[in-house]
Scaffold this motif. Structure first.
Motif, PDB file in Angstrom:
ATOM      1  N   PRO A  64      48.654  65.850  62.693  1.00  0.00           N
ATOM      2  CA  PRO A  64      49.663  66.447  61.817  1.00  0.00           C
ATOM      3  C   PRO A  64      49.812  65.638  60.530  1.00  0.00           C
ATOM      4  O   PRO A  64      49.853  64.403  60.565  1.00  0.00           O
ATOM      5  N   PRO A  65      49.906  66.324  59.382  1.00  0.00           N
ATOM      6  CA  PRO A  65      49.961  65.611  58.106  1.00  0.00           C
ATOM      7  C   PRO A  65      51.365  65.204  57.667  1.00  0.00           C
ATOM      8  O   PRO A  65      51.565  64.866  56.498  1.00  0.00           O
ATOM      9  N   VAL A  66      52.328  65.247  58.575  1.00  0.00           N
ATOM     10  CA  VAL A  66      53.713  64.965  58.188  1.00  0.00           C
ATOM     11  C   VAL A  66      54.283  63.833  59.044  1.00  0.00           C
ATOM     12  O   VAL A  66      53.918  63.649  60.209  1.00  0.00           O
ATOM     13  N   TRP A  67      55.174  63.058  58.415  1.00  0.00           N
ATOM     14  CA  TRP A  67      55.883  61.999  59.123  1.00  0.00           C
ATOM     15  C   TRP A  67      56.791  62.607  60.182  1.00  0.00           C
ATOM     16  O   TRP A  67      57.370  63.669  59.961  1.00  0.00           O
ATOM     17  N   VAL A  94      47.442  58.729  61.993  1.00  0.00           N
ATOM     18  CA  VAL A  94      46.002  58.708  61.773  1.00  0.00           C
ATOM     19  C   VAL A  94      45.693  58.824  60.283  1.00  0.00           C
ATOM     20  O   VAL A  94      44.801  58.139  59.763  1.00  0.00           O
ATOM     21  N   TRP A  95      46.419  59.659  59.574  1.00  0.00           N
ATOM     22  CA  TRP A  95      46.232  59.766  58.127  1.00  0.00           C
ATOM     23  C   TRP A  95      46.394  58.391  57.472  1.00  0.00           C
ATOM     24  O   TRP A  95      45.580  57.978  56.637  1.00  0.00           O
ATOM     25  N   ASN A  96      47.441  57.709  57.850  1.00  0.00           N
ATOM     26  CA  ASN A  96      47.713  56.398  57.258  1.00  0.00           C
ATOM     27  C   ASN A  96      46.635  55.387  57.630  1.00  0.00           C
ATOM     28  O   ASN A  96      46.174  54.601  56.790  1.00  0.00           O
ATOM     29  N   ALA A  97      46.207  55.423  58.894  1.00  0.00           N
ATOM     30  CA  ALA A  97      45.247  54.443  59.376  1.00  0.00           C
ATOM     31  C   ALA A  97      43.849  54.654  58.787  1.00  0.00           C
ATOM     32  O   ALA A  97      43.071  53.702  58.697  1.00  0.00           O
ATOM     33  N   GLN A  98      43.533  55.884  58.400  1.00  0.00           N
ATOM     34  CA  GLN A  98      42.188  56.194  57.903  1.00  0.00           C
ATOM     35  C   GLN A  98      42.114  56.263  56.380  1.00  0.00           C
ATOM     36  O   GLN A  98      41.073  56.651  55.834  1.00  0.00           O
ATOM     37  N   SER A  99      43.159  55.878  55.684  1.00  0.00           N
ATOM     38  CA  SER A  99      43.179  55.958  54.225  1.00  0.00           C
ATOM     39  C   SER A  99      42.349  54.845  53.597  1.00  0.00           C
ATOM     40  O   SER A  99      42.727  53.672  53.650  1.00  0.00           O
ATOM     41  N   PRO A 100      41.206  55.166  52.979  1.00  0.00           N
ATOM     42  CA  PRO A 100      40.360  54.098  52.406  1.00  0.00           C
ATOM     43  C   PRO A 100      41.072  53.255  51.355  1.00  0.00           C
ATOM     44  O   PRO A 100      40.822  52.051  51.252  1.00  0.00           O
TER      45      PRO A 100
END
Length: 357
Positions: A250-253, A258-264
């Protein structure tokens, strides 16, 4: 006709025949008899079609593989179910030597494909006369160079495992490569720029250089999240479509871990041993091709965040922030999928890498 004249005539005829044969062997037409390298299965890949030349100079060939890591990729028009096209461009003298060559992996953008004509043009122009192999693997219209966390009915979509654990050793086993960190680079455009830094951060042991051409690098950016989720639900990005949480959850807090962890942009610390190069324009004239202008303008914001974090970590890097493109390359307008801009990016990156490989 005298004996002496007949003898001279025969010698002349033999010389002409020999010169004609030599000319034929050295001409491009003679390359019609050459065949590209034959590839053997391995590392979880099955060769589903052997290489065939796709250029008249016999530098670039196309083949396809199947893999259990991404057995059913979503498909763009013309792509075959279960098959992944891979394009390889060889050095000019590959067939005439026994040398090993450094390799760059070039990751395409969205919704693009490795066998698109413009990708072939960019690579062939940038690598002409260079001792360098370029490999362009399939990343699907929406693969996002990641192991998906929730692929659902699409089945396993382990793009990172496919590329890093299967394609790279497969290439090293089948071609004469410099199979070392120093002899390997990864670079990409747009979605591929994300993938290049993402892969290099996860496996800095594999790559001596990493580059991003207008990559979307900041997965904490709400605009980039919206753009990525749009690719997942749009048929223009491939069929069948998938859910918005398929790749990174999910793209929301507060469910966006996972979005945060995979942000280059935010995990640059592991790039300390990797040469890093960032390239971006600012979109140029927003009234001309506004969609591509906006895409590039927003991609630049993610590059700026990445650059700031690299500086904070005291990691050296190259940054070509070329604005409207007028000072970067003839014909470059600073927009997102501008071939003249990407060509100049690739020319520069190939120069950086080959000087150190």
């Amino acid at each position: 006709m005298s004996v002496r004249f007949r003898t001279a005539y025969k010698r002349g005829a033999c010389l002409i025949a020999a010169l004609t044969a030599a000319s034929t062997l050295s001409s491009p037409a003679a390359k019609a008899d050459e065949t590209p390298p034959h590839l053997a299965d391995g590392f979880g890949l099955t060769v589903t079609s052997q290489p065939r030349w796709v250029d008249e100079n016999h530098r670039t060939f196309l083949f396809s593989v199947s893999t259990n890591q991404v057995p059913t990729p979503t498909l763009l028009e013309g792509q075959e179910p279960g098959r992944h096209a891979i394009v390889v461009t060889l050095p000019d003298d590959y067939a005439d030597t026994t040398k090993s060559y450094p390799v760059q992996y070039y990751l395409h953008g969205h919704p693009d494909r490795p066998d698109a004509a413009w990708n072939q043009r960019v690579v062939e122009k940038a690598t002409a006369g260079k001792d360098l192999i370029t490999v362009q693997p399939n990343g699907s219209g929406r693969g996002w160079y990641s192991n998906w966390v929730n692929p659902g009915a699409a089945g396993p979509q382990n793009w990172e495992t496919f590329h890093l654990d299967q394609v790279i050793p497969f290439v090293d086993a089948n071609l004469r490569t410099n199979a070392t960190k120093a002899g390997r680079a990864i670079v990409g455009h747009s979605m591929g720029g994300f993938g290049a830094l993402h892969y290099a951060e996860h496996r800095p042991d594999l790559f001596g250089y990493a580059g991003s051409f207008s990559g979307g690098l900041d997965l904490r950016n709400s605009e980039l999240r919206a753009a990525i989720t749009a690719t997942l639900v749009s048929p223009a990005s491939g069929t069948p479509t998938v859910n918005v949480d398929a790749v990174f959850g999910p793209p929301v807090w507060p469910f966006d871990g996972v979005w945060n962890a995979q942000s280059p942009a935010h995990h640059v610390g592991s790039l300390r041993s990797v040469g890093v190069a960032l390239y971006t324009g600012n979109g140029g004239d927003l009234t001309v091709n506004p969609i591509q202008a906006v895409f590039e303008h927003r991609a630049r914001e993610t590059a700026l965040v990445t650059a700031a974090n690299l500086r904070a970590e005291n990691i050296p890097f190259h940054f070509s922030d070329y604005g409207d493109g007028s000072g970067w390359a003839p014909g470059c307008t600073g927009k997102h999928a501008d071939e003249a801009c990407v060509q100049a990016d690739m020319n520069h990156f190939v120069g950086l890498f080959t000087r150190h490989a």
